[in-house]
Design a protein around this motif. Structure first.
Motif, mmCIF file in Angstrom:
data_model
loop_
_atom_site.group_PDB
_atom_site.id
_atom_site.type_symbol
_atom_site.label_atom_id
_atom_site.label_comp_id
_atom_site.label_asym_id
_atom_site.label_seq_id
_atom_site.Cartn_x
_atom_site.Cartn_y
_atom_site.Cartn_z
ATOM 1 N N LEU C 295 109.522 -2.831 76.745
ATOM 2 C CA LEU C 295 108.656 -3.870 77.282
ATOM 3 C C LEU C 295 107.394 -4.134 76.445
ATOM 4 O O LEU C 295 107.078 -5.300 76.163
ATOM 5 C CB LEU C 295 108.301 -3.513 78.729
ATOM 6 N N PRO C 296 106.651 -3.115 76.037
ATOM 7 C CA PRO C 296 105.418 -3.417 75.290
ATOM 8 C C PRO C 296 105.665 -4.217 74.017
ATOM 9 O O PRO C 296 104.874 -5.091 73.666
ATOM 10 C CB PRO C 296 104.851 -2.032 74.969
ATOM 11 N N MET C 322 108.745 3.663 72.520
ATOM 12 C CA MET C 322 107.892 4.509 73.355
ATOM 13 C C MET C 322 108.361 4.381 74.792
ATOM 14 O O MET C 322 108.815 3.319 75.212
ATOM 15 C CB MET C 322 106.426 4.106 73.229
ATOM 16 N N ASN C 323 108.294 5.461 75.494
ATOM 17 C CA ASN C 323 108.776 5.455 76.872
ATOM 18 C C ASN C 323 107.937 6.357 77.755
ATOM 19 O O ASN C 323 107.480 7.405 77.322
ATOM 20 C CB ASN C 323 110.227 5.919 76.928
ATOM 21 N N SER C 324 107.746 5.893 78.977
ATOM 22 C CA SER C 324 107.061 6.709 79.962
ATOM 23 C C SER C 324 107.999 6.839 81.140
ATOM 24 O O SER C 324 108.498 5.833 81.638
ATOM 25 C CB SER C 324 105.774 6.008 80.382
ATOM 26 N N ILE C 333 106.102 11.295 78.418
ATOM 27 C CA ILE C 333 105.924 10.130 77.565
ATOM 28 C C ILE C 333 106.407 10.544 76.193
ATOM 29 O O ILE C 333 106.086 11.642 75.727
ATOM 30 C CB ILE C 333 104.441 9.698 77.516
ATOM 31 N N MET C 335 107.122 8.932 72.123
ATOM 32 C CA MET C 335 106.879 7.765 71.275
ATOM 33 C C MET C 335 107.284 8.067 69.847
ATOM 34 O O MET C 335 107.264 9.217 69.420
ATOM 35 C CB MET C 335 105.406 7.359 71.346
ATOM 36 N N ALA C 378 98.016 10.481 75.901
ATOM 37 C CA ALA C 378 99.124 10.058 75.047
ATOM 38 C C ALA C 378 98.795 8.799 74.258
ATOM 39 O O ALA C 378 99.158 8.655 73.091
ATOM 40 C CB ALA C 378 100.375 9.834 75.896
ATOM 41 N N GLY C 379 98.065 7.886 74.882
ATOM 42 C CA GLY C 379 97.762 6.621 74.225
ATOM 43 C C GLY C 379 96.980 6.778 72.934
ATOM 44 O O GLY C 379 97.112 5.976 72.004
ATOM 45 N N ASN C 382 99.437 7.262 70.380
ATOM 46 C CA ASN C 382 100.101 5.979 70.162
ATOM 47 C C ASN C 382 99.293 5.167 69.146
ATOM 48 O O ASN C 382 99.825 4.597 68.197
ATOM 49 C CB ASN C 382 100.152 5.258 71.517
ATOM 50 N N TRP C 383 97.971 5.174 69.358
ATOM 51 C CA TRP C 383 97.083 4.460 68.434
ATOM 52 C C TRP C 383 97.164 5.050 67.028
ATOM 53 O O TRP C 383 97.225 4.325 66.041
ATOM 54 C CB TRP C 383 95.648 4.547 68.979
#
Lengths: 152, 506, 422
Positions: C295-296, C322-324, C333, C335, C378-379, C382-383
């Motif tokens: 989705l993202p 990536m998945n949660s 999560i 990624m 987690a984000g 991701n960054w």
């Protein structure tokens, strides 16, 4: 222009009052004693103080212009309100943590006390106030409301 | 509750921390804020406790507690009353006996000596000469510190023919006294510098040299040369607008300085030009000054190094024969003399020295002013009064007693958070002022502190103008040494005589 | 300008939001979808199936009610596009209607992969990618006692969990030796397996369904190992593939992983844009172009397509999987590339409270991460993956419980927090 909470780590005194003020502001009674003595469960603080003495600072949602959490939200619960701040629609949030997965600042918390649907919890810039509670309480102006100076 | 009492050295503390447990929300802000470890949290009991013996009464926890659950109260004295053996003496003996060292204290003497300021009253105009409204009429507080020529020859073009010696130009007659980087934190000096710039007055570097970030305040700065000569070099002298030689200070007349090695951080060692971690010891005397002639050599050496462009101030503590010493200093070529009374003291010193060495500023100032006038050399030096100035009335009274300007130290620190807990020497000031701990010194936000100092100076200036207006005076120059504006109450004839003022009603 | 969007999900909504954020409602937008529903949240389909959420609930919709009206959209729902004439700039619909467009966004998403095996057309064989299919499943659900789920990926495991909790005896068949191969490592997959078994599911790995048994209706499956499992339903959740026949027929350039676009999400035809599960996306962590149906990425691509239709020159530089997910009591999560090649550096730790973290570092850049339990930071990783942040100095702190911005150097931290550093 939209204002965000600016963080000045050089003058943070590590009193954690931003967290306390946030909990009180997002509680039902908005009364510090009632919140801590009676309300159960207590709200989750939307700001978090990071500490590695002498360094300390409080961090909360930066309300990014291209907020990844809004884009990743699986059902549009994470959205921009009329003021331009990124907020969660608590009614529809299902706690899928897609926002946590993409938040580049790591400032979204999990509220897992709601049984069926967990809830994403983050700074909503205190919609009922002119100045966010954490900014108002900060004794040393380590949190101030200021304009964003953005550059890439 | 942790066992914290060491019975071999236990002496009851001076304070009790009273916490209303009904209002305590266990936020632990008081625990984190107390740098003396007087508050702690017990997670098994889920309770915040206090170890009263550690409390110094600095009020930091009272200030930070979001529910106002904390009060700090004096501890009830439990010893049987004895007129001769006060608790103070008993505890004093215990401290010396238990720890085997002389207690070090700070913030000036807290003993009951007469405060002459509180026995001096100001005049006001009635009928014969009109009072002035400072909000409508221009009022001037502008002050020049420096040697004034005896005769002024004026050319036709209205310019002075006489060469005027270097002057320190101040918009208000209130300056910040010497507090070194090392004694106070970087943020405090930053705030003092910013406030001095904003109010067009000066602050004093103290004897610890000048940190590189503070060179920007050069034109609002007095640099100090003291017996340790820390951080003194060409740039240091030349960046400043005046130079001060510190012979002595009110907090500890006859005593040198001692900055413990723990406080000598990287920045401080660079600034002071000394090894990191070593004790910074200022000797009691200047080892090259044993006479007025020696002092003259240093004054002229400094003038030479700065091409005679900057006034040189000599700071001495108010001691018994201060008038004669001041006369000698004036004759040695100083442009200004700072007299530091024994109530002053942002410096740490042995308790006995602090509490009974030196004399009150009021008497010293009056006698120096009188002596210099008698000798006809009052114009050759400016007088700066310092030590224990608490309010604008103290300032105006000092000026009427003969001072050109006043140094404030403690008052400035109080403005930015100091609660006079008198623990400066310990280096863990809970208000972030007298500390080099990078975590504690964050507690002074230079933006807020500078604003508070500016507010203080602004309000004091306004109050001084109000009082001058009431006396019908529109320039601080007209009040200087004008002892007729003062009257004494509740003072002996001897006091009045030394102060050179009439009793009230006379 | 008339903008036609084929599809009514993430890409379509993103494109509409992007266009409407800058065009003052000047352009006409038409959304065409083969499904007759208001835009809905795909991740909630398993919850919908077992009745945790209903179709009319706000949270089931991808956007709030009134979205179409507020954005002045023309909607043609329940009528599929069947042919694009890129020269004439028209789209032909199943109903025979023809729509002319100035710019077209093809976002027809993915379609379930259904292996060519005996019995896939029997009654009670379901797929699980869209509401139309799931509705059929939901209708049949009360009469299903035993179900076989084919494929132990993200959808398969979630479906197994939901069905088991609902009370259906569920068998999960996975060809490989462990579950969630693309998103988890052995340890994580083991935890998921335990959780599924706790919920009552039966997990069979290293085996596959050879054929579905039954006359008219499903009555069982036969596995490659020869084992037979009787059941009333089969859910096929092997994965999705790009639904790109229409693009292919229109003459647009396509690759193995989907429709090929440039960084502006423009296809080989300058008037046609695309995005989402249908396109090939550059994977920043494996440096390959492939389909990343999440989705993202779909949203980001839809947004970029929308902006570029209005000539905003915005680029989509690539993404990564990536998945949660939450299975039972386990939240995880993941990624990036979590099953690395040999030369990658791996930092991992199992915490006392059962949490688990794993980081894969290649050339001082993070290329993958797994978080189990403690996922809140987690984000930030991701960054780091997205910006190819040099983690040389910070990686030693990755496993700390209190990992945060305090471990970054002062300048990076302050520039980031003040939003001056992207």
């Amino acid at each position: 222009m939209m204002k965000i909470i600016k963080v000045n780590e050089d003058v943070c005194v590590l009193c954690h009052l931003c967290e306390i003020a946030c909990i009180v502001e997002h509680s039902e009674s908005k009364d510090i004693l009632k919140v801590f003595k009676r309300e159960k469960p207590r709200p989750i603080a939307r700001c978090a103080v990071e500490e590695d003495k002498p360094l300390s600072f409080s961090l909360m949602c930066r309300h990014c212009d291209d907020a990844p959490c809004v884009k990743a939200c699986s059902n549009g619960s994470m959205h921009r309100d009329e003021r331009g701040y990124v907020v969660v629609d608590e009614e529809t949030c299902i706690g899928c943590w897609m926002c946590i997965m993409v938040c580049p600042y790591g400032v979204i918390r999990r509220d897992e006390r709601r049984q069926k649907w967990n809830l994403s919890t983050k700074c909503n810039m205190c919609p009922d106030r002119d100045i966010p509670a954490c900014v108002e309480v900060c004794p040393n102006e380590a949190l101030v409301l200021g304009d964003v100076v953005e550059c890439t | 509750m942790k066992w914290m009492k060491n019975l071999k050295t236990y002496i009851p503390g001076d304070f009790v921390v009273v916490r209303d447990d009904n209002k305590c929300i266990r936020c632990k802000a008081c625990v984190e804020q107390c740098s003396f470890e007087a508050n702690f949290y017990d997670d098994e009991e889920d309770r915040v406790w206090s170890w009263d013996g550690h409390c110094v009464g600095c009020q930091r926890c009272v200030y930070i507690c979001p529910t106002d659950a904390i009060r700090v109260e004096p501890r009830e004295e439990i010893y049987r009353h004895h007129e001769n053996w006060k608790i103070y003496h008993i505890k004093g003996i215990e401290k010396r006996a238990n720890f085997g060292g002389a207690p070090i204290v700070s913030m000036g003497t807290d003993k009951e000596y007469p405060i002459y300021w509180d026995h001096i009253l100001l005049n006001a105009s009635q009928v014969t000469n009109p009072a002035i409204d400072p909000l409508r009429e221009p009022m001037e507080l502008k002050t020049f510190i420096g040697r004034k020529p005896s005769v002024l020859e004026i050319k036709k073009s209205k310019y002075s023919k006489t060469k005027i010696p270097p002057q320190l130009e101040l918009e208000i007659p209130i300056m910040f006294s010497a507090m070194s980087y090392g004694a106070v934190s970087k943020n405090v000096i930053e705030a003092l510098g910013r406030a001095s710039e904003a109010m067009a007055t000066c602050f004093n570097s103290g004897e610890g040299g000048l940190y590189k970030e503070h060179y920007k305040f050069g034109n609002r700065l007095i640099v100090q040369v003291a017996s340790g000569r820390f951080g003194v070099h060409k740039d240091y002298l030349n960046i400043a607008s005046a130079i001060e030689i510190k012979i002595g200070q009110g907090a500890k007349p006859g005593i040198g300085g001692h900055l413990p090695g723990e406080k000598v951080s990287k920045e401080i060692s660079e600034t002071r030009m000394m090894p990191r971690g070593a004790d910074a010891i200022s000797p009691a005397p200047h080892h090259d000054i044993y006479s007025i002639e020696d002092l003259r050599q240093l004054i002229y050496a400094l003038k030479e190094a700065t091409r005679y462009r900057k006034p040189v101030i000599v700071k001495i503590a108010a001691v018994h024969n201060v008038a004669a010493i001041a006369s000698g200093i004036a004759r040695a070529g100083a442009d200004a003399i700072c007299i530091d009374g024994f109530k002053g003291g942002t410096g740490a010193s042995p308790q006995v020295i602090r509490d009974c060495v030196g004399i009150p500023l009021e008497l010293a100032l009056a006698s120096v002013d009188t002596r210099l006038r008698e000798e006809g050399i009052r114009n050759e030096v400016s007088l700066i009064a310092s030590g224990g100035t608490r309010c604008s009335t103290d300032v105006i009274k000092a000026i009427a007693l003969g001072a050109d300007a006043v140094y404030i130290g403690t008052a400035a620190l109080v403005a930015i958070g100091c609660h006079l807990c008198q623990q400066c020497q310990r280096g863990n000031c809970a208000w972030g002022i007298a500390t080099q701990d990078p975590f504690l010194s964050k507690r002074v936000n230079p933006d807020i502190a500078a604003e508070k100092l500016i507010n203080l100076l602004k309000v004091w200036s306004l109050e001084i103008k109000e009082m001058m207006g009431a006396m019908g005076i529109n320039s601080i120059e007209s009040l200087r040494g004008n002892r007729l504006a003062l009257r004494g109450v509740g003072l002996t004839d001897t006091d009045l005589n030394i102060l050179g003022i009439l009793p009230a009603g006379a | 300008m008339h903008i036609v969007i084929l599809g009514n999900s993430t890409v379509a909504v993103a494109a509409v939001e992007a266009i409407r954020s800058i065009d003052n409602m000047e352009n006409k937008i038409t959304v065409v979808s083969n499904e007759p529903f208001f835009t809905y949240s795909h991740p909630l389909l398993p919850n919908y199936l077992v009745g945790e959420v209903e179709e009319d609930e706000e949270k089931f919709s991808y956007r709030r009610k009134g979205f179409y009206e507020q954005n002045k959209l023309n909607t043609i729902l329940g009528d599929a596009a069947v042919f694009i004439d890129k020269n004439a700039k028209t789209v032909e619909l199943k109903s025979g209607k023809e729509i002319a467009y100035d710019r077209l966004i093809v976002a027809t998403g993915g379609i379930p992969i259904v292996p060519p095996m005996e019995g896939v057309n029997l009654e009670n064989v379901f797929t699980f990618t869209n509401l139309t299919e799931v509705k059929k499943f939901k209708t049949a659900l009360p009469n299903i006692k035993k179900c076989v789920v084919v494929g132990g990926g993200l959808i398969g495991t979630r479906l197994t969990e939901k069905l088991s909790i609902y009370g259906v005896e569920t068998y999960l068949i996975e060809l490989l030796e462990r579950l969630v191969v693309l998103a988890l490592d052995d340890y994580g997959a083991g935890l998921i397996r335990k959780e599924l078994e706790k919920a009552g599911g039966h997990i069979i790995t290293g085996d596959s369904v050879k054929s579905i048994l039954g006359e008219k209706k499903v009555c069982g499956v036969k596995l490659a190992s020869g084992k037979e499992i009787s059941c009333d339903a089969v859910a096929i959740a092997i994965g999705v593939r790009p639904n790109m026949d229409i693009a292919k027929n229109a003459g647009l350039e396509v690759g193995r992983g989907g429709v090929i676009t440039d960084e502006y999400m423009r296809t080989s035809d300058p008037n046609i844009f695309s995005g989402g599960d249908i396109v090939e996306t550059y994977d920043l962590t494996s440096n390959q172009r492939r389909s990343i149906p999440i989705l993202p990425i779909a949203y980001a691509q839809g947004e970029v397509a929308g902006l570029n239709i209005l000539n905003r020159e915005v680029k989509f530089k690539g993404g990564f999987p990536m998945n949660s997910m939450k299975i039972g009591g386990i939240e995880f999560i993941s990624m990036g590339t979590v099953n690395p090649e040999k030369d990658a550096e791996i930092i991992e730790r199992k915490y006392d409270n059962g949490d688990y973290k794993k980081f894969i570092i290649k050339n001082n850049c993070l290329s993958g991460a797994i978080f189990i339990g403690d996922i809140e930071k987690a984000g930030m990783f991701n960054w780091m993956i997205k910006e190819r942040f040099n983690v040389k100095r910070i990686k030693d702190y990755f496993l700390k419980e209190d990992f945060g911005w305090k471990y970054f150097d002062r300048d990076t931290r302050n520039l980031r927090i003040s939003r001056q550093l992207k």
